[in-house]
Design a protein around this motif. Sequence first.
Motif, mmCIF file in Angstrom:
data_model
loop_
_atom_site.group_PDB
_atom_site.id
_atom_site.type_symbol
_atom_site.label_atom_id
_atom_site.label_comp_id
_atom_site.label_asym_id
_atom_site.label_seq_id
_atom_site.Cartn_x
_atom_site.Cartn_y
_atom_site.Cartn_z
ATOM 1 N N SER A 136 -5.155 0.561 -2.733
ATOM 2 C CA SER A 136 -5.387 -0.394 -1.659
ATOM 3 C C SER A 136 -4.231 -1.391 -1.643
ATOM 4 C CB SER A 136 -6.741 -1.092 -1.861
ATOM 5 O OG SER A 136 -7.064 -1.861 -0.721
ATOM 6 N N CYS A 137 -4.453 -2.526 -1.019
ATOM 7 C CA CYS A 137 -3.437 -3.569 -0.985
ATOM 8 C C CYS A 137 -4.161 -4.902 -0.890
ATOM 9 C CB CYS A 137 -2.484 -3.358 0.188
ATOM 10 S SG CYS A 137 -3.326 -3.508 1.754
ATOM 11 N N THR A 138 -3.377 -5.970 -1.008
ATOM 12 C CA THR A 138 -4.008 -7.284 -1.100
ATOM 13 C C THR A 138 -4.212 -7.959 0.247
ATOM 14 O OG1 THR A 138 -1.752 -7.886 -1.786
ATOM 15 C CG2 THR A 138 -3.485 -8.031 -3.432
ATOM 16 N N GLN A 139 -3.515 -7.468 1.305
ATOM 17 C CA GLN A 139 -3.413 -8.271 2.528
ATOM 18 C C GLN A 139 -4.447 -7.961 3.600
ATOM 19 O OE1 GLN A 139 -1.226 -5.820 1.738
ATOM 20 N NE2 GLN A 139 -0.417 -4.777 3.515
ATOM 21 N N LYS A 140 -5.478 -7.198 3.263
ATOM 22 C CA LYS A 140 -6.464 -6.871 4.305
ATOM 23 C C LYS A 140 -7.785 -7.540 3.954
ATOM 24 C CE LYS A 140 -3.677 -3.263 5.834
ATOM 25 N NZ LYS A 140 -3.319 -2.741 7.094
ATOM 26 N N VAL A 164 -6.861 1.322 1.684
ATOM 27 C CA VAL A 164 -6.119 0.108 2.029
ATOM 28 C C VAL A 164 -6.974 -0.847 2.854
ATOM 29 C CG1 VAL A 164 -4.238 -0.641 3.559
ATOM 30 C CG2 VAL A 164 -3.779 0.993 1.722
ATOM 31 N N THR A 165 -7.687 -0.325 3.841
ATOM 32 C CA THR A 165 -8.479 -1.202 4.707
ATOM 33 C C THR A 165 -9.950 -1.216 4.317
ATOM 34 O OG1 THR A 165 -6.878 -1.056 6.490
ATOM 35 C CG2 THR A 165 -9.088 -1.572 7.178
ATOM 36 N N SER A 166 -10.335 -0.480 3.298
ATOM 37 C CA SER A 166 -11.761 -0.485 2.931
ATOM 38 C C SER A 166 -12.080 -1.363 1.726
ATOM 39 C CB SER A 166 -12.279 0.947 2.713
ATOM 40 O OG SER A 166 -11.489 1.663 1.802
ATOM 41 N N VAL A 200 -7.272 12.002 1.599
ATOM 42 C CA VAL A 200 -7.830 11.485 2.856
ATOM 43 C C VAL A 200 -7.582 9.982 2.949
ATOM 44 C CG1 VAL A 200 -9.719 13.165 3.101
ATOM 45 C CG2 VAL A 200 -10.120 11.042 1.863
ATOM 46 N N VAL A 201 -7.613 9.505 4.187
ATOM 47 C CA VAL A 201 -7.600 8.057 4.431
ATOM 48 C C VAL A 201 -9.051 7.648 4.669
ATOM 49 C CG1 VAL A 201 -6.744 6.202 5.891
ATOM 50 C CG2 VAL A 201 -5.305 8.216 5.457
ATOM 51 N N HIS A 202 -9.580 6.793 3.801
ATOM 52 C CA HIS A 202 -10.979 6.372 3.961
ATOM 53 C C HIS A 202 -11.136 5.613 5.267
ATOM 54 C CE1 HIS A 202 -14.544 3.821 2.269
ATOM 55 N NE2 HIS A 202 -14.986 4.841 2.958
ATOM 56 N N GLY A 218 0.797 -1.221 0.000
ATOM 57 C CA GLY A 218 0.000 0.000 0.000
ATOM 58 C C GLY A 218 0.830 1.271 0.000
ATOM 59 N N THR A 219 1.955 1.249 0.697
ATOM 60 C CA THR A 219 2.757 2.472 0.813
ATOM 61 C C THR A 219 3.243 2.962 -0.552
ATOM 62 O OG1 THR A 219 3.459 1.775 3.005
ATOM 63 C CG2 THR A 219 4.774 3.476 1.945
ATOM 64 N N SER A 220 3.688 2.028 -1.395
ATOM 65 C CA SER A 220 4.166 2.449 -2.715
ATOM 66 C C SER A 220 3.012 2.972 -3.567
ATOM 67 C CB SER A 220 4.843 1.291 -3.441
ATOM 68 O OG SER A 220 5.906 0.821 -2.682
ATOM 69 N N ALA A 221 1.826 2.410 -3.367
ATOM 70 C CA ALA A 221 0.673 2.905 -4.123
ATOM 71 C C ALA A 221 0.283 4.291 -3.632
ATOM 72 C CB ALA A 221 -0.494 1.936 -3.981
ATOM 73 N N MET A 222 0.470 4.523 -2.336
ATOM 74 C CA MET A 222 0.249 5.866 -1.781
ATOM 75 C C MET A 222 1.242 6.835 -2.425
ATOM 76 S SD MET A 222 0.903 6.918 2.233
ATOM 77 C CE MET A 222 -0.402 6.143 3.076
ATOM 78 N N GLU A 223 2.499 6.430 -2.449
ATOM 79 C CA GLU A 223 3.536 7.299 -3.014
ATOM 80 C C GLU A 223 3.314 7.499 -4.518
ATOM 81 O OE1 GLU A 223 7.508 6.571 -1.673
ATOM 82 O OE2 GLU A 223 7.962 8.630 -2.272
HETATM 83 C C1 LIG Z 1 -4.670 2.916 5.937
HETATM 84 C C2 LIG Z 1 -3.344 2.386 5.500
HETATM 85 N N1 LIG Z 1 -2.659 3.035 4.551
HETATM 86 C C3 LIG Z 1 -1.467 2.596 4.118
HETATM 87 C C4 LIG Z 1 -0.895 1.450 4.635
HETATM 88 C C5 LIG Z 1 0.416 1.002 4.141
HETATM 89 O O1 LIG Z 1 0.285 -0.230 3.485
HETATM 90 P P1 LIG Z 1 1.496 -1.270 3.427
HETATM 91 O O2 LIG Z 1 1.869 -1.614 4.826
HETATM 92 O O3 LIG Z 1 0.896 -2.408 2.660
HETATM 93 O O4 LIG Z 1 2.607 -0.619 2.710
HETATM 94 C C6 LIG Z 1 -1.576 0.734 5.629
HETATM 95 C C7 LIG Z 1 -0.991 -0.471 6.225
HETATM 96 O O5 LIG Z 1 -1.475 -1.025 7.184
HETATM 97 C C8 LIG Z 1 -2.826 1.221 6.069
HETATM 98 O O6 LIG Z 1 -3.512 0.560 7.008
#
Ligand SMILES: Cc1ncc(COP(=O)(O)O)c(C=O)c1O
Length: 376
Positions: free
Chosen positions: A194-198, A174-176, A142-144, A70-75
Amino acid sequence: MSIHQLDPPSRLLCGPGPSDVEPAVLAAMRRPMLGHLDPAFHAILDEVVALLRAVWRMPDGDVLALPSTGTSAMEAGLANLLEPGDTAIVAEAGFFGRRLGDIAERHGATVVRVTAPWGETVPNAALLDALDRHPEARLVAVVHAETSTGALHPLRELGTALFGYDVLLLADCVTSLGGIPLEAGPWGVDYAYSCTQKCLAAPPGMAPVAISPRAWRRIRTRRTPVPFALDLELLRRYWVDRPAVYHHTTPILSVYALHEALRLVLDEGLEARWSRHAAAGAHLQAALRARGLELLADPSRQMAPLTAVRVPDGVDGKAVQARLLEEHGIEVGGGLGPAAPPMWRIGLMGRNATTATATHVLTALDDVLAPAAAAA
Ligand SMILES: Cc1ncc(COP(=O)(O)O)c(C=O)c1O
């Protein structure tokens, strides 16, 4: 020399993520390996794009997945949508809202941070107010679903409020994604990640993103290049354009995992999956309150997949986490970062979003807390 094979302990992953992987997703990762330039693999990518479109509810623009977390997708979102000197308005009510602002600053943006205490969400009116004071702003971020607090930002309402403004909306989902009602396209989100692990219940390693036509217009009129690895246009040429143009060697087996995870989401039905998460979260939260435990999030903002519980006075929160892990094989999280108050973060995500799993965690927590409760 004989080196033993890996034998990690078996856990129930009920922290803030990763969550347990669906067995069918693991099984998908054992299917025959393909090359990243094999047309057969590109047909699989086409299917993943169709599945992502449905799960993001993004009929226009593009969807794809970064080979990252998720962090790289944020960046990637911040790096593509902002240029040095641009102003970004960032809602900060927890660890990940803060990270959004920090990354935007690293990319040379002027960041207007609009803050709220942990457990609350930044009022949309405050974001609009910041926009009125900074009409030059190019992005609202924003963070959903703020995983560090358990609070859910009213994203749909924000998208509606921003309608008519010439500003892009970036949302951390990421968590939604796959666990909480979310419709990126109809809600006017320009870049969602988002990411795959949630809530998707796949291993970490892929980051689904959705990019609106308006975001593409912004990206295509940039004056400065973006970091190569995060360049959404180059990623699009591989994921969407045919013939595909090489950008990186995609983690093939992780794409199989994503395909299966998305297939399972749609097989269950998005609404049904959201309801399952809502029921499990509500069950856990009611039971925790009934035990006299205090939840961090404002009740009107509480999300289902992640519940942050304040550690009661006199209880060693980290020791409780350690006992849950060692004696019950259950992982729950603690507070994230130096600003976090003492807390446990209990996740009911993906395959763990059931009332049965909630009850299992509660029983273990009761066992671990029993001496503390008896002493009180
Ligand atoms: C809301 C949110 N944003 C971003 C991240 C970052 O994702 P990642 O740890 O997969 O890089 C997380 C990780 O828990 C997260 O909960």
